[in-house]
Design a protein around this motif. Structure first.
Motif, PDB file in Angstrom:
ATOM      1  N   SER A 111       0.846  -1.189   0.000  1.00  0.00           N
ATOM      2  CA  SER A 111       0.000   0.000   0.000  1.00  0.00           C
ATOM      3  C   SER A 111       0.886   1.245   0.000  1.00  0.00           C
ATOM      4  O   SER A 111       2.066   1.180  -0.343  1.00  0.00           O
ATOM      5  N   ARG A 127      -6.249   2.888   1.835  1.00  0.00           N
ATOM      6  CA  ARG A 127      -6.638   2.578   3.209  1.00  0.00           C
ATOM      7  C   ARG A 127      -7.916   1.737   3.242  1.00  0.00           C
ATOM      8  O   ARG A 127      -8.046   0.797   4.031  1.00  0.00           O
ATOM      9  N   GLU A 130      -7.213  -1.800   2.427  1.00  0.00           N
ATOM     10  CA  GLU A 130      -6.640  -2.484   3.590  1.00  0.00           C
ATOM     11  C   GLU A 130      -7.738  -3.023   4.500  1.00  0.00           C
ATOM     12  O   GLU A 130      -7.672  -4.166   4.975  1.00  0.00           O
ATOM     13  N   ASP A 134      -8.551  -6.953   5.373  1.00  0.00           N
ATOM     14  CA  ASP A 134      -8.414  -7.367   6.771  1.00  0.00           C
ATOM     15  C   ASP A 134      -9.635  -8.136   7.264  1.00  0.00           C
ATOM     16  O   ASP A 134      -9.614  -8.696   8.361  1.00  0.00           O
ATOM     17  N   THR A 142      -0.855  -8.712   6.181  1.00  0.00           N
ATOM     18  CA  THR A 142       0.379  -7.955   6.386  1.00  0.00           C
ATOM     19  C   THR A 142       0.404  -6.827   5.366  1.00  0.00           C
ATOM     20  O   THR A 142       0.335  -7.079   4.158  1.00  0.00           O
ATOM     21  N   VAL A 143       0.484  -5.592   5.850  1.00  0.00           N
ATOM     22  CA  VAL A 143       0.469  -4.427   4.962  1.00  0.00           C
ATOM     23  C   VAL A 143       1.823  -3.735   5.009  1.00  0.00           C
ATOM     24  O   VAL A 143       2.348  -3.451   6.086  1.00  0.00           O
ATOM     25  N   ARG A 145       3.368  -0.274   3.762  1.00  0.00           N
ATOM     26  CA  ARG A 145       3.015   1.037   3.222  1.00  0.00           C
ATOM     27  C   ARG A 145       4.285   1.766   2.816  1.00  0.00           C
ATOM     28  O   ARG A 145       5.116   2.101   3.654  1.00  0.00           O
ATOM     29  N   ARG A 204      -0.248  -7.303  10.911  1.00  0.00           N
ATOM     30  CA  ARG A 204       0.354  -6.012  11.234  1.00  0.00           C
ATOM     31  C   ARG A 204       0.550  -5.165   9.974  1.00  0.00           C
ATOM     32  O   ARG A 204       0.641  -5.687   8.859  1.00  0.00           O
ATOM     33  N   SER A 205       0.633  -3.855  10.189  1.00  0.00           N
ATOM     34  CA  SER A 205       0.897  -2.902   9.111  1.00  0.00           C
ATOM     35  C   SER A 205       2.189  -2.160   9.420  1.00  0.00           C
ATOM     36  O   SER A 205       2.425  -1.762  10.567  1.00  0.00           O
ATOM     37  N   ASP A 207       5.171   0.856   7.936  1.00  0.00           N
ATOM     38  CA  ASP A 207       5.656   1.849   6.984  1.00  0.00           C
ATOM     39  C   ASP A 207       7.062   1.444   6.555  1.00  0.00           C
ATOM     40  O   ASP A 207       7.881   1.030   7.394  1.00  0.00           O
ATOM     41  N   ARG A 276       5.281   2.986  13.409  1.00  0.00           N
ATOM     42  CA  ARG A 276       4.854   2.001  12.412  1.00  0.00           C
ATOM     43  C   ARG A 276       6.033   1.455  11.609  1.00  0.00           C
ATOM     44  O   ARG A 276       5.839   0.698  10.665  1.00  0.00           O
TER      45      ARG A 276
END
Length: 505
Positions: A111, A127, A130, A134, A142-143, A145, A204-205, A207, A276
């Motif tokens: 993402s 978003r 996501e 989910d 698992t994201v 970003r 979990r997400s 960055d 994040r």
């Protein structure tokens, strides 16, 4: 491990696929049209290709149910297209419904960083996707970003490169002062493969970003410095988002819808939020921006661009079923057919055909092709600036200036292009090399146009005088290009067949 890879023929998917295969995973590639999915034989023998469209849930019924992990790499950058937001959500929902029928235990989604309270349509859609993913009943999401991705062929890199290489002085909008944390494509691949079946990453997400936090202004100036250019940037407050989009569209190779999405998104800072960050879970030293730029240019210089943003159909105006046009219609056409007999090695002539467009140009009065590309840009077309993925290689589905490759069959010595420029009709351009009984060869060049109404016919006949000059000269120059180096003793003997006047068929 059995893995489903969606977006397998996209910019990220084409780079991720060989990494998964090389470590022994069994990969099922989901693509809308397998005819566009050309891979080296070493990869084709080790994967399964599944045909399906995430917007058509019935097409997903035949997909395998025993997958363990799925990558969701389906993105659209045409954020201003009608029903864009709805289509993104529907695609994600259909995918989630399918995942609920499988044995998958993880879904991995790439993402975009979206930490601001007020988000662009593009980032809000990411978003929302996501949240839909989910909702899978038993597959943990698992994201990852990311900020903008820097790599050979990436949209962000190519736009920055276009601006730097074409504009010594840039009058730019205020969003050039927004901050981002660009990440190299190599580091994106590291994270995509490292979170795979990693218990610490389930549900979990994160960055992900590179070493440097920069403004877009700083990115432009640093790339200019790396290329040895001196560039000047003037920031003004009067450029509206729409004017900024037009500015990007006319100066760079991007489409207008992509330019709109980017301009709207660039008002948001895309910097990794410390809480994040993925660093604690997967410690990794990412490249800095300048190193990522240097690596991207190395790949370009070495002709090793694996994938490009323009591979996607959204980079042009092609319908999804464009591969149904791989045969030129037999009726209702206006044509210009040229043939040229030659004695040169046909492999050399074929390579000249395969090198058409891009930096090589179109072999005759290139300035007219550039004018046509500029006019196409003015009316919302793709123009010439997309160039080509590789200077010498072509495959079905490749963009080629304002054409799209339908057939690139070297064994059959046939190249067929379909026009993506704005036209009052449909156009094809075909090259074939034929063998003659006396041992010589003939290059056949066919430009075909199926007009829409009176406007289409007027368009064609108004260009007939130019066709005579362009197409006749083009076929001659394709055969003769670098002929002096191919043979000692001068030019090859040429025999031009009588010119066939444009006619209906």
């Amino acid at each position: 491990m059995k893995i489903l890879l969606t977006g397998a023929n996209g910019y990220i998917g084409q780079r991720l696929l060989p990494l998964l295969v090389e470590v022994g995973h069994e990969v099922v590639c989901l693509v809308r049209d397998p005819r566009r999915f050309e891979l080296p034989e070493r990869l084709l023998a080790r994967i399964t290709i599944a045909k399906g469209d995430l917007l058509q849930p019935e097409s997903l019924q035949g997909l395998p149910l025993d997958i363990e992990v799925a990558y969701y790499l389906v993105h659209s950058m045409s954020g201003h297209d009608k029903n864009f937001f709805e289509s993104e959500q529907r695609s994600a929902q259909n995918f989630t419904d399918y995942i609920n029928r499988t044995t998958a235990r993880q879904v991995i989604y790439l993402s975009g960083i979206a930490n601001d309270a007020s988000l662009s349509t593009h980032l809000r859609s990411r978003r929302s996707v996501e949240r839909v993913l989910d909702e899978a009943e038993h597959a943990a999401l698992t994201v990852l970003r990311a900020s903008i991705i820097i790599g050979s062929g990436s949209a962000s890199f190519e736009i920055i490169r276009d601006l730097v290489e074409k504009l010594p002085v840039m009058v730019t909008p205020r969003w050039l002062n927004s901050r981002c944390q660009p990440i190299g494509i190599r580091d994106v691949m590291f994270y995509l493969t490292s979170v795979l079946d990693n218990p610490a990453c389930l549900g979990r997400s994160f960055d992900i970003g590179g070493l440097d936090v920069l403004t877009y202004r700083e990115m432009l100036l640093q790339l200019a410095k790396a290329r040895g250019y001196r560039r000047y940037i003037v920031t003004v407050p009067v450029l509206t988002p729409r004017l900024s989009s037009w500015w990007l569209y006319l100066v760079t190779s991007t489409t207008f819808s992509l330019a709109q999405s980017l301009v709207e998104s660039l008002r948001n800072d895309t910097v990794v939020e410390p809480k994040r960050s993925i660093e604690e879970v997967l410690p990794h030293e990412c490249m800095g921006y300048q190193d990522a730029v240097k690596l991207a240019f190395q790949r370009i210089d070495q002709n090793e661009v694996v994938s490009s943003w323009s591979d996607a159909l959204s980079s042009g105006v092609m319908p999804r079923n464009y591969m149904d046009h791989i045969q030129i219609p037999q009726h209702g056409l206006l044509q210009d057919r040229q043939t040229l007999r030659f004695t040169r090695d046909p492999k050399e002539v074929l390579q000249n055909v395969w090198s058409i467009g891009g930096d090589r140009g179109w072999y005759k009065v290139d300035w007219l092709w550039r004018v046509r590309g500029f006019l196409d840009k003015l009316v919302g077309g793709v123009g010439l600036r997309r160039g080509r993925r590789s200077p010498t290689k072509l495959r079905a589905g490749d963009p080629l200036d304002f054409w799209r490759v339908l057939v690139a069959d070297k064994a059959a010595r046939r190249l067929l292009l379909y026009a993506e420029m704005k036209l009052p009709g449909e156009a094809w351009l075909q090259f074939r090399i034929l063998d003659n009984e006396d041992g010589s060869h003939t290059l056949e060049q066919l430009a075909a146009f199926r007009p829409e109404g009176l406007a289409g016919r007027m368009y064609w006949y108004s260009l007939v005088p130019f066709h005579f000059v362009i197409f006749k000269g083009m076929i001659e120059n394709i055969v003769q290009y670098e002929a002096e180096q191919a043979e000692t003793g001068g030019l090859h003997q040429l025999e031009t067949q009588p010119h066939t006047r444009p006619a209906s068929s």
